[in-house]
Design an enzyme around this catalytic site. Sequence first.
Site, mmCIF file in Angstrom:
data_model
loop_
_atom_site.group_PDB
_atom_site.id
_atom_site.type_symbol
_atom_site.label_atom_id
_atom_site.label_comp_id
_atom_site.label_asym_id
_atom_site.label_seq_id
_atom_site.Cartn_x
_atom_site.Cartn_y
_atom_site.Cartn_z
ATOM 1 N N LYS A 88 0.838 -1.201 0.000
ATOM 2 C CA LYS A 88 0.000 0.000 0.000
ATOM 3 C C LYS A 88 0.877 1.256 0.000
ATOM 4 O O LYS A 88 2.050 1.198 0.386
ATOM 5 C CB LYS A 88 -0.879 0.020 1.263
ATOM 6 C CG LYS A 88 -2.001 -0.998 1.249
ATOM 7 C CD LYS A 88 -2.871 -0.861 2.482
ATOM 8 C CE LYS A 88 -3.988 -1.895 2.497
ATOM 9 N NZ LYS A 88 -5.011 -1.687 1.466
ATOM 10 N N ARG A 132 -10.279 -11.666 1.563
ATOM 11 C CA ARG A 132 -11.075 -12.755 0.970
ATOM 12 C C ARG A 132 -10.314 -14.081 1.036
ATOM 13 O O ARG A 132 -10.935 -15.141 1.059
ATOM 14 C CB ARG A 132 -11.460 -12.383 -0.470
ATOM 15 C CG ARG A 132 -10.308 -12.170 -1.375
ATOM 16 C CD ARG A 132 -10.665 -11.352 -2.612
ATOM 17 N NE ARG A 132 -10.726 -9.916 -2.339
ATOM 18 C CZ ARG A 132 -11.008 -8.991 -3.241
ATOM 19 N NH1 ARG A 132 -11.286 -9.335 -4.488
ATOM 20 N NH2 ARG A 132 -11.030 -7.717 -2.921
HETATM 21 N N1 BES Z 1 -8.319 -3.845 4.158
HETATM 22 C C1 BES Z 1 -8.431 -3.414 2.817
HETATM 23 C C2 BES Z 1 -9.734 -2.662 2.528
HETATM 24 C C3 BES Z 1 -9.904 -1.329 3.173
HETATM 25 C C4 BES Z 1 -9.627 -0.180 2.476
HETATM 26 C C5 BES Z 1 -10.419 -1.220 4.443
HETATM 27 C C6 BES Z 1 -9.826 1.047 3.045
HETATM 28 C C7 BES Z 1 -10.623 0.014 5.029
HETATM 29 C C8 BES Z 1 -10.329 1.152 4.320
HETATM 30 C C9 BES Z 1 -8.375 -4.619 1.883
HETATM 31 O O1 BES Z 1 -7.597 -5.673 2.307
HETATM 32 C C10 BES Z 1 -7.793 -4.147 0.606
HETATM 33 O O2 BES Z 1 -6.655 -3.783 0.595
HETATM 34 N N2 BES Z 1 -8.596 -4.139 -0.439
HETATM 35 C C11 BES Z 1 -8.184 -3.674 -1.708
HETATM 36 C C12 BES Z 1 -8.643 -4.679 -2.725
HETATM 37 C C13 BES Z 1 -8.047 -4.480 -4.078
HETATM 38 C C14 BES Z 1 -6.580 -4.824 -4.052
HETATM 39 C C15 BES Z 1 -8.782 -5.344 -5.063
HETATM 40 C C16 BES Z 1 -8.819 -2.318 -1.948
HETATM 41 O O3 BES Z 1 -9.968 -2.129 -1.545
HETATM 42 O O4 BES Z 1 -8.163 -1.454 -2.501
HETATM 43 MN MN MN Z 2 -5.572 -5.462 1.721
#
Ligand code: BES
Ligand code: MN
Length: 489
Positions: A274, A348
């Site tokens: 990230k 997931r």
């Molecule tokens: N934990 C995150 C989702 C999230 C984002 C929670 C912002 C709270 C605030 C999740 O694991 C994630 O990183 N999701 C990605 C998925 C993508 C890579 C398809 C996302 O939402 O960007």
């Molecule tokens: Mn994630």
Amino acid sequence: MKITALRPDFTQLEQELLTVFYFEDQDTASFTALKQQSPTLIDSLLKKKALSAKLGSVTPLIGHANLPCSHLLVIGCGKIADFSERSFIATIKTLVVEAKKSVSTSVAIAIDEIKPAQRSTRWCVEKATETLLTGLYQYDTTKSKKAEPSVLTHIAYLAGEQDLELAMQTGKSMAHGINLARELGNLPANICDPTFLAEQSVNLADAYDEIDVEIIEEAQMTEMGMGAFLAVSQGSDKAGKIIVLKYNGGQAGQKPHVLVGKGLTFDSGGISIKAAAGMEEMKWDMLGAASVLGTLSAIAELKPAINVIGVIATAENMVSGGATRPGDVVTCMNGKTVEIINTDAEGRLVLCDTLTYVERFEPASVIDIATLTGAIVVGLGHHATGVYANDEQLQAKLLSAGLNSWDRGWPMPLWDDYKVDLESPYADFRNVGSRAGGSITAALYLSEFTQNYSWAHLDIAGTGWYSAKEGATGRPVAMLTRYLLDRAE
Ligand code: BES
Ligand code: MN
Ligand code: ZN
């Protein structure tokens, strides 16, 4: 906290603080009492336009009025016809802030005076109790200077109806569960890690005879073939765990309702790392797990006659030489294979194996709760939890539990049309779709693992927390607790 219900008699109150509700277009009984007891004071205030009926405005009257309370707060409530659930909660939040400032030990609330249309006194008492007790929570665990503890020890509801014991207890237990979830969420990831969540679960099981706990370690996950879960956990020095908490309130053979919480105690994204800005927010990636613990705590206090199993899938998504690479293919517990295109779509992966695992409980329903996607925050913002289900009745029950507990969700689709996004040339699925409909494809991925039971998925990425200042909200503990209590009745 002592919480009681009394018949309204404003000349006989023993509480230190009385809240007087003041509408623009109708005098409440508390305001009428104030006017009768202190006509000159109120007349002069009204003449000077010093009393505001604007929603949320506060006029403190200390030691002036001829009422037995030492402290009075005139709280503006707006127009009676506009007074909604939202106004009710805002009014109680104002009240708790002012009660803290006033350093009163007891407060009297004429709850019938601020009943939104369609809501009962019981609803108001339950929600007010929850709002008051969650309003007193303050995070200070990792600060050297501790917050001043509140001196408020007694809340008295003034109400015509007196059969309010259950409403008070329910509001109180919900608040305890919500505050537990918030505290676990607000703790940093160097304290609240998978082992810490396991310890918290053991503590909960120790506190209640009705709760048993079992912890599944990675060695057992390997034996069970949980390739997807382990692919997430393998990049971290901290071992992942699946925590199983069983609340046995019903008959031995009664099918359990299962809650499965995403418990990523930190989500760096893994090799698909990230961005640095805001990454600290990913300590909140365990709020699904926190809501499972919070709900079980509320249920254990209220002791409904049902069986509930809370399952926490907890791990850390980190970067290391042993971390999963984009393009790696792993085999899930149910034998399906998945190409991990993006290691940041890890929720997931831990959930899919956990959802296969819970089949053995022959559940009445399974609800997973996860901070799963940023896309749900784009779609629904911070007010509604995304509610998916492979069973329309279950979805309707959760939406109604959300409406009743004012911890609301909104229905989302699980249409096959979106599924093409998950096709992979190298495995049965890929773990991400395109950017479009990101919360829906994530839910669809999970739906591949939940075909053998009635299942719902709550995407709480937007509702579990919304700012660093406010911290974790404790949602959806109220929705889940209400859902479970309704199953017992
Ligand atoms: N934990 C995150 C989702 C999230 C984002 C929670 C912002 C709270 C605030 C999740 O694991 C994630 O990183 N999701 C990605 C998925 C993508 C890579 C398809 C996302 O939402 O960007
Ligand atoms: Mn994630
Ligand atoms: Zn995550």
